[in-house]
Design a protein around this motif. Structure first.
Motif, PDB file in Angstrom:
ATOM      1  N   ASP A 239      91.340 -27.933  66.906  1.00  0.00           N
ATOM      2  CA  ASP A 239      90.416 -28.280  67.990  1.00  0.00           C
ATOM      3  C   ASP A 239      90.916 -29.497  68.767  1.00  0.00           C
ATOM      4  O   ASP A 239      90.842 -29.529  70.003  1.00  0.00           O
ATOM      5  CB  ASP A 239      89.019 -28.561  67.425  1.00  0.00           C
ATOM      6  CG  ASP A 239      88.324 -27.287  66.974  1.00  0.00           C
ATOM      7  OD1 ASP A 239      88.796 -26.197  67.354  1.00  0.00           O
ATOM      8  OD2 ASP A 239      87.335 -27.385  66.235  1.00  0.00           O
ATOM      9  N   GLN A 240      91.426 -30.484  68.037  1.00  0.00           N
ATOM     10  CA  GLN A 240      91.935 -31.685  68.705  1.00  0.00           C
ATOM     11  C   GLN A 240      93.146 -31.358  69.574  1.00  0.00           C
ATOM     12  O   GLN A 240      93.277 -31.848  70.702  1.00  0.00           O
ATOM     13  CB  GLN A 240      92.296 -32.740  67.657  1.00  0.00           C
ATOM     14  CG  GLN A 240      91.090 -33.340  66.953  1.00  0.00           C
ATOM     15  CD  GLN A 240      91.482 -34.307  65.849  1.00  0.00           C
ATOM     16  OE1 GLN A 240      92.605 -34.278  65.365  1.00  0.00           O
ATOM     17  NE2 GLN A 240      90.547 -35.146  65.444  1.00  0.00           N
ATOM     18  N   VAL A 241      94.039 -30.503  69.057  1.00  0.00           N
ATOM     19  CA  VAL A 241      95.211 -30.098  69.847  1.00  0.00           C
ATOM     20  C   VAL A 241      94.772 -29.325  71.078  1.00  0.00           C
ATOM     21  O   VAL A 241      95.274 -29.549  72.201  1.00  0.00           O
ATOM     22  CB  VAL A 241      96.169 -29.253  68.983  1.00  0.00           C
ATOM     23  CG1 VAL A 241      97.288 -28.663  69.838  1.00  0.00           C
ATOM     24  CG2 VAL A 241      96.764 -30.105  67.873  1.00  0.00           C
ATOM     25  N   TRP A 242      93.806 -28.406  70.878  1.00  0.00           N
ATOM     26  CA  TRP A 242      93.318 -27.585  71.983  1.00  0.00           C
ATOM     27  C   TRP A 242      92.652 -28.447  73.062  1.00  0.00           C
ATOM     28  O   TRP A 242      92.889 -28.275  74.258  1.00  0.00           O
ATOM     29  CB  TRP A 242      92.350 -26.549  71.444  1.00  0.00           C
ATOM     30  CG  TRP A 242      91.430 -25.941  72.455  1.00  0.00           C
ATOM     31  CD1 TRP A 242      90.083 -26.021  72.469  1.00  0.00           C
ATOM     32  CD2 TRP A 242      91.789 -25.164  73.596  1.00  0.00           C
ATOM     33  NE1 TRP A 242      89.569 -25.352  73.550  1.00  0.00           N
ATOM     34  CE2 TRP A 242      90.594 -24.808  74.259  1.00  0.00           C
ATOM     35  CE3 TRP A 242      92.990 -24.742  74.141  1.00  0.00           C
ATOM     36  CZ2 TRP A 242      90.577 -24.059  75.413  1.00  0.00           C
ATOM     37  CZ3 TRP A 242      92.976 -23.977  75.297  1.00  0.00           C
ATOM     38  CH2 TRP A 242      91.780 -23.642  75.919  1.00  0.00           C
ATOM     39  N   VAL A 243      91.822 -29.387  72.634  1.00  0.00           N
ATOM     40  CA  VAL A 243      91.148 -30.261  73.594  1.00  0.00           C
ATOM     41  C   VAL A 243      92.156 -31.108  74.357  1.00  0.00           C
ATOM     42  O   VAL A 243      92.087 -31.241  75.593  1.00  0.00           O
ATOM     43  CB  VAL A 243      90.120 -31.159  72.862  1.00  0.00           C
ATOM     44  CG1 VAL A 243      89.595 -32.244  73.801  1.00  0.00           C
ATOM     45  CG2 VAL A 243      88.965 -30.320  72.338  1.00  0.00           C
ATOM     46  N   GLY A 244      93.119 -31.671  73.638  1.00  0.00           N
ATOM     47  CA  GLY A 244      94.137 -32.490  74.303  1.00  0.00           C
ATOM     48  C   GLY A 244      94.957 -31.682  75.292  1.00  0.00           C
ATOM     49  O   GLY A 244      95.238 -32.145  76.408  1.00  0.00           O
ATOM     50  N   LEU A 245      95.346 -30.461  74.895  1.00  0.00           N
ATOM     51  CA  LEU A 245      96.132 -29.602  75.788  1.00  0.00           C
ATOM     52  C   LEU A 245      95.325 -29.209  77.019  1.00  0.00           C
ATOM     53  O   LEU A 245      95.851 -29.211  78.145  1.00  0.00           O
ATOM     54  CB  LEU A 245      96.577 -28.354  75.023  1.00  0.00           C
ATOM     55  CG  LEU A 245      97.398 -27.325  75.813  1.00  0.00           C
ATOM     56  CD1 LEU A 245      98.702 -27.944  76.313  1.00  0.00           C
ATOM     57  CD2 LEU A 245      97.687 -26.103  74.955  1.00  0.00           C
ATOM     58  N   ALA A 246      94.048 -28.872  76.808  1.00  0.00           N
ATOM     59  CA  ALA A 246      93.207 -28.454  77.931  1.00  0.00           C
ATOM     60  C   ALA A 246      93.018 -29.588  78.937  1.00  0.00           C
ATOM     61  O   ALA A 246      93.139 -29.392  80.152  1.00  0.00           O
ATOM     62  CB  ALA A 246      91.848 -27.979  77.411  1.00  0.00           C
ATOM     63  N   LYS A 247      92.740 -30.782  78.441  1.00  0.00           N
ATOM     64  CA  LYS A 247      92.526 -31.903  79.350  1.00  0.00           C
ATOM     65  C   LYS A 247      93.822 -32.295  80.068  1.00  0.00           C
ATOM     66  O   LYS A 247      93.790 -32.665  81.249  1.00  0.00           O
ATOM     67  CB  LYS A 247      91.955 -33.089  78.569  1.00  0.00           C
ATOM     68  CG  LYS A 247      90.511 -32.865  78.105  1.00  0.00           C
ATOM     69  CD  LYS A 247      89.916 -34.112  77.516  1.00  0.00           C
ATOM     70  CE  LYS A 247      88.453 -33.886  77.143  1.00  0.00           C
ATOM     71  NZ  LYS A 247      87.602 -33.592  78.311  1.00  0.00           N
ATOM     72  N   GLU A 248      94.954 -32.215  79.365  1.00  0.00           N
ATOM     73  CA  GLU A 248      96.226 -32.526  80.013  1.00  0.00           C
ATOM     74  C   GLU A 248      96.553 -31.484  81.089  1.00  0.00           C
ATOM     75  O   GLU A 248      97.072 -31.820  82.164  1.00  0.00           O
ATOM     76  CB  GLU A 248      97.340 -32.574  78.959  1.00  0.00           C
ATOM     77  CG  GLU A 248      98.723 -32.887  79.503  1.00  0.00           C
ATOM     78  CD  GLU A 248      98.798 -34.266  80.145  1.00  0.00           C
ATOM     79  OE1 GLU A 248      99.706 -34.468  80.980  1.00  0.00           O
ATOM     80  OE2 GLU A 248      97.959 -35.124  79.831  1.00  0.00           O
TER      81      GLU A 248
END
Length: 404
Positions: A183-192
């Motif tokens: 989830d943390q990777v997904w959130v970071g990727l989405a926001k970037e």
């Protein structure tokens, strides 16, 4: 092999490995228990031979010494009976139940329900061993497995249960940690991604304004569609920026939201696919429109991909007054989904296409369940005839029961 298939294969091999270990443990313990059982029987037969020698040395008047020998010579639960199964003596049973009174006649012993039950258990486990006494007297010795042997019989199953509980707890803990990390990777990727898209989109909007002012093309259909696509890119950027944060839900008429998106989507799909929106036009629900459009986009894309040539996609909106819910059924006339894959289609990495990541429906479920507090599932599907996905949302309208 896609990630979903790899994960399934790993789980399958781990399951086989666990079954092999469990089966080997059970078989080894069973072998060990049978060996102990044979040794117990040999020792018990030696005890019986010793009892017969005792009968040869003492007449029936020395019966109390035989009882004393029973109490000291074996750790196996034993009951000594006459040939009619009347209990004469017991050994290694519950001491709190020992209220047997002895006199000169063995048959004068008082038999309790407890000892009768123990005798029945012994009869089920082993055949009795006869003992010949003096003057033609016949006795029978019943016995059952010792406490240690009984424990060993159940030990592998208890062991497997404990190991299973431990593995389950470990699996849940590691899965939760892995899911949190994903989830943390997904959130970071989405926001970037949203951040990276912001600059070129702003630039495209500026260039569109320059082109319109230079060529006077405000009413040109081509430029209008280009402008719609740029606005769509803004919507996509907004979607990615909302990942990981609690979206704002607003009260909307579901039919209007669905119809607006379908009008946008069908222009960008094959004209051989016909779209229809039907159902209740007044029902309302709390929605975040950009995210809900994403849900519809994923479902409609999958529906369009499932239709090989021409076909129909129908979105039906149904109001459930009793539960204050809104049903949104997306039905296509595509190739269908096997019943065994109804839940698998929502797993990350699952896809039937040669080119695809298998994330669309996984994200769809996340947006419906986590952000809209709803449900999504495959309502029905038949191979060669089509599939129906159902979305369930909480209605924002409150219904008061009418009184007569």
């Amino acid at each position: 092999m896609n990630p979903y298939q790899q994960k399934r294969r790993r789980k399958f091999f781990l399951l086989i490995f666990a079954l092999v270990i469990g089966t080997a443990s059970v078989f080894y313990t069973d072998f060990f228990v049978k060996k102990m059982e044979r040794e117990e029987r040999v020792q018990f037969q030696l005890w019986v031979k010793a009892a017969e020698k005792r009968f040869e040395l003492y007449d029936d008047n020395r019966y109390t010494e035989i009882i004393d020998m029973i109490n000291k010579s074996s750790t196996v639960p034993v009951i000594l009976t006459d040939k009619e199964d009347a209990i004469i003596a017991v050994n290694n049973l519950d001491t709190t139940k020992k209220h047997i009174k002895l006199d000169d006649s063995p048959k004068a012993i008082a038999d309790s329900v407890y000892f009768q039950n123990q005798l029945a258990t012994m009869k089920r486990q082993h055949q009795p061993i006869p003992i010949a006494g003096l003057y033609g007297t016949e006795y029978k010795v019943y016995y059952k497995d010792s406490f240690i042997l009984t424990q060993l019989r159940y030990f592998p199953y208890i062991q497997l249960a404990v190991v299973g509980v431990f593995l389950l707890a470990a699996y849940v803990a590691f899965s939760s940690a892995r899911k949190l990390e994903q989830d943390q990777v997904w959130v970071g990727l989405a926001k970037e991604t949203a951040h990276q898209l912001g600059t070129p989109i702003s630039s495209l909007m500026a260039w569109m304004e320059i082109i319109k002012s230079k060529f006077g093309s405000e009413d040109d259909q081509l430029f209008l569609e280009m402008e719609n696509d740029i606005q769509r890119l803004e919507v996509v950027t907004d979607r990615f920026s909302k990942i990981g944060s609690k979206p704002i839900l607003e009260d909307h008429t579901v039919f209007i939201v669905v119809s607006n998106f379908v009008e946008y989507f069908k222009i960008r799909t094959s004209d051989k696919i016909r779209f229809t929106v039907t159902g209740d036009e007044q029902v309302r629900a709390m929605l975040n429109v950009p995210l809900f459009d994403w849900v519809l986009e994923n479902l409609l894309k999958n529906a369009a991909n499932a239709i090989e040539n021409d076909g129909n996609i129908t979105i039906e909106i149904i109001e459930n007054l009793a539960k204050e819910q809104v049903f949104i059924d997306v039905h296509d006339t595509g190739k269908g989904i096997p019943r065994s894959k109804f839940d698998a289609v929502f797993q990350p990495g699952y896809t039937t296409r040669k080119r695809g990541w298998g994330l669309g429906l996984s994200l769809t479920r996340r947006m419906v369940e986590n952000y809209h507090s709803g449900q999504i599932f495959v309502k029905d599907s038949e191979l060669g005839k089509g599939t129906t996905f159902r979305i369930i949302l909480k209605s924002s309208l409150k219904y008061e029961p009418t009184t007569a």
